[in-house]
Design an enzyme around this catalytic site. Structure first.
Site, mmCIF file in Angstrom:
data_model
loop_
_atom_site.group_PDB
_atom_site.id
_atom_site.type_symbol
_atom_site.label_atom_id
_atom_site.label_comp_id
_atom_site.label_asym_id
_atom_site.label_seq_id
_atom_site.Cartn_x
_atom_site.Cartn_y
_atom_site.Cartn_z
ATOM 1 N N THR A 80 0.811 -1.221 0.000
ATOM 2 C CA THR A 80 0.000 0.000 0.000
ATOM 3 C C THR A 80 0.843 1.270 0.000
ATOM 4 O OG1 THR A 80 -1.661 -1.178 1.294
ATOM 5 C CG2 THR A 80 -1.856 1.200 1.192
ATOM 6 N N TYR A 143 -13.132 -4.776 -2.780
ATOM 7 C CA TYR A 143 -14.232 -4.396 -3.666
ATOM 8 C C TYR A 143 -15.334 -5.454 -3.767
ATOM 9 C CZ TYR A 143 -16.776 -2.434 -7.634
ATOM 10 O OH TYR A 143 -17.763 -1.919 -8.441
ATOM 11 N N TYR A 169 -2.920 -9.981 5.269
ATOM 12 C CA TYR A 169 -3.033 -8.537 5.515
ATOM 13 C C TYR A 169 -4.509 -8.173 5.599
ATOM 14 C CZ TYR A 169 -2.315 -3.474 4.706
ATOM 15 O OH TYR A 169 -2.310 -2.099 4.801
ATOM 16 N N ARG A 174 -9.514 -0.227 3.837
ATOM 17 C CA ARG A 174 -9.180 -0.148 2.415
ATOM 18 C C ARG A 174 -9.926 -1.186 1.581
ATOM 19 N NH1 ARG A 174 -4.900 2.945 0.758
ATOM 20 N NH2 ARG A 174 -3.658 3.909 2.409
ATOM 21 N N LYS A 198 -0.651 -9.273 9.167
ATOM 22 C CA LYS A 198 -0.546 -7.834 9.398
ATOM 23 C C LYS A 198 -1.956 -7.361 9.701
ATOM 24 C CE LYS A 198 0.585 -3.410 7.211
ATOM 25 N NZ LYS A 198 0.961 -2.718 5.940
ATOM 26 N N ILE A 240 4.594 -3.460 10.664
ATOM 27 C CA ILE A 240 4.977 -3.042 9.316
ATOM 28 C C ILE A 240 4.622 -1.565 9.266
ATOM 29 C CG2 ILE A 240 4.554 -3.314 6.844
ATOM 30 C CD1 ILE A 240 4.017 -6.273 7.372
#
Length: 326
Positions: A80, A143, A169, A174, A198, A240
């Site tokens: 990202t 999405y 992740y 997001r 993560k 991270i």
């Protein structure tokens, strides 16, 4: 032995690997299967751009060496913070090779490999050259908003295809979907090469649930700088980090204090960063950390559309906080 054979066959066919190098990576992979090596301060590496928006490889080289010399424990590239959706395939390949060559095996390297088309991610895992890479970071599908069962099957397919350890992740802000703690723990138990997650859900309750129920050889890594202190206190293995791009020495010191159980000095460092945590994300990531790095003289303050630089008022506040920290 199935995983060993698969990885050996893949590496032997790589254009850049000789037989001896292949044997080395098999041994590394076996070791990684049982132990997550992505601990401490991981750098969510930015991609610097020039004024014409081309990749600034010279600045990237300086950043990588700066982070290695100042406390970074591993790199997370092409994710990202690296503005990866706006990079060409050629640029992604060159960035990966540059970091691998500069690193020279000093730190583990985690590379982003995810998407919302399971078959496409699986194909990339099977066909790409993963020489010099130690693991893949795979984001929850975005999405299309799958169910928890869909998330489980997606990551199970990725784990079965991956020649390297996988770090999940979870970043619902997001992707539009939160992978629940029970799904994470289920994957950790069923897929031995899924070694960590993560976790960027923003929920300390969810983090605690994962840590409480996870297998012993599975780790939680913070995906949020501001929550790193409480997450490590709860048992997370590291972070991270976005802020680590600019201030790796200071942020890694906080983490090391916590690992030693010295929470008071760690808390003091955490509180020194409180204002900066919010400033770096108020106009989106990586706009804030790029403004900070620009203020420090590392890079041009450039992003690729649809992202834009942080507002002038935010920039001024970042400069003020940086002066105080100095």
């Amino acid at each position: 032995m199935h995983n060993v054979t698969f990885f050996f066959s893949y590496s032997a066919n790589s254009k850049k690997n000789g037989y001896l190098c292949t044997s080395y990576f098999v041994i590394t992979y076996l070791h990684s299967m049982a132990n997550n090596i992505f601990k401490g301060l991981g750098i969510a590496l930015i991609t610097p751009f020039k004024a014409d928006h081309s990749v600034d490889y010279a600045s990237l080289k300086r950043l990588v060496e700066y982070q290695i010399q100042n406390g970074a424990d591993f790199f997370c590239i092409l994710a990202t913070t690296g503005e990866t959706p706006c990079l060409t395939q050629e640029e992604k390949q060159r960035i990966k090779q540059l970091v691998i060559e500069l690193n020279q095996g000093r730190l583990p390297i985690l590379v982003g490999c995810g998407g919302n088309n399971t078959a496409a991610v699986v194909e990339e895992l099977k066909t790409a050259d993963w020489s010099g890479v130690d693991g893949v970071l795979s984001v929850c599908p975005y999405y299309n908003k799958p169910s928890q069962e869909g998330l489980y099957r997606h990551f199970k397919a990725i784990a079965e295809a991956s020649p390297l350890p996988v770090v999940l992740y979870n970043v619902p802000g997001r992707t539009g979907i939160n992978m629940k703690a029970e799904t994470t723990v289920r994957l950790a138990r069923d897929c031995k090469n899924i070694v960590a997650i993560k976790e960027a859900s923003g929920s300390l309750e969810q983090v605690d649930e994962i840590i409480k129920n996870k297998p012993a050889d599975f780790d939680v890594i913070s995906g949020d700088d501001a929550l790193t202190f409480p997450m490590i206190a709860s048992g997370a293995a590291g972070v991270i980090s976005v802020i680590g791009n600019a201030l790796p020495k200071e942020f890694s010191r906080m983490i090391r204090y916590e690992f030693r159980g010295e929470y008071e000095p760690a808390r003091k460092i955490h509180h020194r960063f409180t204002e900066l945590y919010s400033l770096l994300f108020v106009d989106g990531n990586p706009a804030g950390v790029k403004a900070l790095l620009h203020e420090m003289g590392f890079i041009e303050n450039e992003l690729r559309l649809p992202l834009v630089p942080t507002r002038i008022t935010t920039m001024q506040k970042i400069a003020s906080v940086l002066k105080e920290l100095s």
